[in-house]
Write a protein that holds these residues in place. Sequence first.
Motif, PDB file in Angstrom:
ATOM      1  N   TYR A  28       0.854  -1.183   0.000  1.00 36.87           N
ATOM      2  CA  TYR A  28       0.000   0.000   0.000  1.00 36.87           C
ATOM      3  C   TYR A  28       0.891   1.234   0.000  1.00 36.87           C
ATOM      4  O   TYR A  28       1.367   1.674   1.045  1.00 36.87           O
ATOM      5  N   LEU A  29       1.135   1.749  -1.178  1.00 38.38           N
ATOM      6  CA  LEU A  29       1.954   2.943  -1.356  1.00 38.38           C
ATOM      7  C   LEU A  29       1.334   3.791  -2.462  1.00 38.38           C
ATOM      8  O   LEU A  29       0.715   3.249  -3.382  1.00 38.38           O
ATOM      9  N   PRO A  30       1.534   5.092  -2.411  1.00 41.30           N
ATOM     10  CA  PRO A  30       1.068   5.914  -3.530  1.00 41.30           C
ATOM     11  C   PRO A  30       1.891   5.595  -4.775  1.00 41.30           C
ATOM     12  O   PRO A  30       3.030   5.109  -4.680  1.00 41.30           O
ATOM     13  N   LEU A  71       6.763   2.653  -4.843  1.00 36.97           N
ATOM     14  CA  LEU A  71       5.847   1.575  -5.203  1.00 36.97           C
ATOM     15  C   LEU A  71       6.514   0.633  -6.197  1.00 36.97           C
ATOM     16  O   LEU A  71       6.445  -0.587  -6.057  1.00 36.97           O
ATOM     17  N   HIS A  72       7.178   1.186  -7.186  1.00 40.82           N
ATOM     18  CA  HIS A  72       7.830   0.356  -8.203  1.00 40.82           C
ATOM     19  C   HIS A  72       8.972  -0.462  -7.605  1.00 40.82           C
ATOM     20  O   HIS A  72       9.172  -1.626  -7.974  1.00 40.82           O
ATOM     21  N   ILE A  73       9.697   0.111  -6.659  1.00 41.68           N
ATOM     22  CA  ILE A  73      10.746  -0.636  -5.955  1.00 41.68           C
ATOM     23  C   ILE A  73      10.118  -1.799  -5.190  1.00 41.68           C
ATOM     24  O   ILE A  73      10.603  -2.933  -5.251  1.00 41.68           O
TER      25      ILE A  73
END
Length: 79
Positions: free
Chosen positions: A61-63, A68-70
């Motif tokens: 759960y990240l913007p 997020l891609h990492i």
Amino acid sequence: MNAQLSLSQHAALHAKAKPEGIAFIEGERRLTWAAYHAASNSLAVYFSDCGLVPGERIAIYLPDGIDLHIALLASEKAG
């Protein structure tokens, strides 16, 4: 992208071929392929140390952004 390559394989190839090439730009933040590869490897190790095994599901759960891609790449690498 070669359809036969996984995301982690694709990123590893870019990190080897163009380590200082820019993989992501987010505002003023820039991340090279080498840094993307290294950050995802570190997080993948953390996920594994926390008990993540291949085939297990996790929630991220990240913007939308570099982090997020990492995390998505790390989750693939960890299992």
